[in-house]
Design an enzyme around this catalytic site. Structure first.
Site, PDB file in Angstrom:
ATOM      1  N   ARG A  70       0.799  -1.276   0.130  1.00 12.19           N
ATOM      2  CA  ARG A  70       0.014   0.109  -0.069  1.00 12.19           C
ATOM      3  C   ARG A  70       0.847   1.200  -0.123  1.00 12.19           C
ATOM      4  O   ARG A  70       0.447   2.263  -0.356  1.00 12.19           O
ATOM      5  CB  ARG A  70      -0.873  -0.062   1.070  1.00 12.19           C
ATOM      6  CG  ARG A  70      -1.945  -1.025   0.905  1.00 12.19           C
ATOM      7  CD  ARG A  70      -3.134  -1.136   1.994  1.00 12.19           C
ATOM      8  NE  ARG A  70      -2.534  -1.576   3.216  1.00 12.19           N
ATOM      9  CZ  ARG A  70      -3.114  -2.818   3.847  1.00 12.19           C
ATOM     10  NH1 ARG A  70      -3.542  -3.683   3.003  1.00 12.19           N
ATOM     11  NH2 ARG A  70      -2.555  -3.193   4.797  1.00 12.19           N
ATOM     12  N   GLU A 107       3.624 -10.689  15.072  1.00  7.27           N
ATOM     13  CA  GLU A 107       3.034 -11.025  16.204  1.00  7.27           C
ATOM     14  C   GLU A 107       3.554 -12.614  16.528  1.00  7.27           C
ATOM     15  O   GLU A 107       4.159 -12.800  17.536  1.00  7.27           O
ATOM     16  CB  GLU A 107       1.551 -11.063  16.251  1.00  7.27           C
ATOM     17  CG  GLU A 107       0.680 -11.241  17.487  1.00  7.27           C
ATOM     18  CD  GLU A 107      -0.459 -11.070  17.341  1.00  7.27           C
ATOM     19  OE1 GLU A 107      -1.252 -11.227  18.430  1.00  7.27           O
ATOM     20  OE2 GLU A 107      -1.246 -11.229  16.366  1.00  7.27           O
TER      21      GLU A 107
END
Lengths: 183, 244
Positions: A70, A107
């Site tokens: 993006r 994560e």
């Protein structure tokens, strides 16, 4: 973000309302900030780019580094308008030439960001662009890549910040400029 | 089939591989870095002609008077780096990242597309992930169209429609958000390069399924030997550079 005592640019509200929040994507509990709806509004998309261009056009930026994917949507238009090179920072194995890579934490596990070594050098003043800053892990990796080839990172620029995730603190004192905060 | 191809019959077949092209002063090379082999100026067709749509129909007879060689094309072609054997042996990878380092060439690339599509009532620029995201948005912004990213599976957060397409081994999918486009809209589809045409053909099918008219597919580079154009059916193809 701009000093809160300053009058907020009137274009900001128009941009914020165009960002769609999608709950529980990619997994439960995450409120995903979807910028694709912003891109469907030519005026709001143009305002987004203009706000960055107005800020950076006189700062002698020679490189805009955009983070896949993006960051590729916003970075090149900024680069074109301010006369800077555009350098894509990519996931592993996409760039065909000689690269350097920087690992960063996810994560669960880790990932890598890569850059062509020949794209940037010690004379360059760089801007790092992504659509959003969350934990700051990816932006921090991007800054490291640029620093390692001797470029000066002038600022990181994102459309959206999630301030509760404190990504700003991972930028080693480098300034961060965002248009919209999501709390 | 109406096709507007920007390629010259004057293809250079000189294979002076021993002589690397002089390095562009705009690109900083690290001392001691392995030389990249710039085959592009030997292999690309530099005399590319821009046809008006009127000329395309009777191209052969009007070539002498109608065609104009845009001087920007040669510089764009020269700025593209060819990397042999990437991602695997035998493939000559067309690397546009060096074009993006050349501010004039990048600006000219966008300008050539914008000049062609401005004022043609195009409301959608669809860009194929990820290199289509580099060229599509600047074009969309300049012509006042929306930008619609067409993505690999599981990236778009909202409700999507998807289209499968074939790879050399297996299949892949391309996705678009439901509601991003409306029936009757006129679109162009952008990618950096057309090879076999599989991805672009899937993008065309996806947009046509929701009633969008694809005016043209536009790429910086075509690999004509792979005949990608043939997969596009009725949809015309416009490219800046043809790598024979």
């Amino acid at each position: 973000m701009a000093d809160e005592n300053e009058v907020k640019d009137p274009r900001i509200d128009g941009i914020k309302t165009k960002i769609r929040v999608v709950p529980d994507f990619p997994k439960k509990g995450i409120m995903f900030q979807d910028i694709t709806t912003l891109l469907l509004d030519p005026k709001a998309f143009k305002d987004t780019i203009d706000l960055f261009v107005e800020r950076y056009r006189d700062m002698n930026i020679s490189v805009v580094a955009g983070i896949e994917a993006r960051g590729f949507i916003f970075g090149p238009s900024i680069a074109l308008a301010i006369g800077a090179k555009f350098v894509p920072l990519r996931k592993p194995k996409k760039l065909p030439g000689e690269i350097i890579f920087e690992e960063y934490e996810l994560e669960y596990g880790s990932d890598r960001l890569e850059m062509h070594v020949e794209a940037v050098d010690s004379g360059d003043r760089a801007l790092v662009v992504d659509d959003l800053i969350a934990t700051g892990g990816t932006l921090s990796a991007a800054m490291n890549l640029l620093r390692r080839v001797g470029a000066e990172v002038v600022e990181c620029a994102c459309v959206i910040e999630l301030p509760e995730l404190k990504g700003r603190e991972r930028l080693e004192g480098k300034p961060l400029y965002v248009l919209v905060e999501y709390r | 089939m109406q096709t507007i191809i920007i390629s010259s019959p004057l293809v250079s077949h000189r294979l002076s591989l021993a002589l690397p092209v002089p390095r562009s002063p705009l690109i900083n090379y690290h001392h001691g870095a392995p030389p990249s082999i710039r085959l592009s100026s030997h292999r690309f067709t530099n005399s590319l002609r821009l046809f008006s749509s009127a000329a395309a129909a009777s191209r052969d007879s009007e070539m002498a008077t109608e065609d104009v060689q845009d001087p920007r094309i040669a510089k764009i072609a020269a700025s593209i780096r060819v990397i042999p054997d990437f991602p695997k042996p035998g493939i000559m990878f067309q690397d546009i990242t060096t074009l993006l380092l050349d501010t004039e060439a990048f600006k000219d690339t966008i300008a050539l597309f914008v000049d062609r599509y401005k004022g043609k009532d195009i409301s959608v620029v669809a860009g194929v992930e990820a290199r289509g995201f580099i060229f599509g948005p600047p074009i969309a912004l300049a012509i006042g169209a929306k930008f619609v990213p067409m993505r690999k599976p599981k990236k778009l957060p909202g409700k999507v429609i998807s289209e499968e397409y074939s790879l050399e081994y297996g299949t892949d999918k391309i996705e678009m958000h439901v509601g991003a486009v409306e029936p009757g809209e006129r679109a162009i589809i952008i990618d950096d390069l057309i090879a076999t045409g599989g991805t672009l053909a899937a993008a065309i099918r996806l947009l046509e399924r929701v009633g969008v008219k694809i005016v043209e597919c536009a790429c910086v580079i075509e690999l004509p030997e792979l005949k990608g154009k043939e997969k596009l059916g009725e949809t015309p193809l416009f490219v800046l550079v043809s790598s024979a």
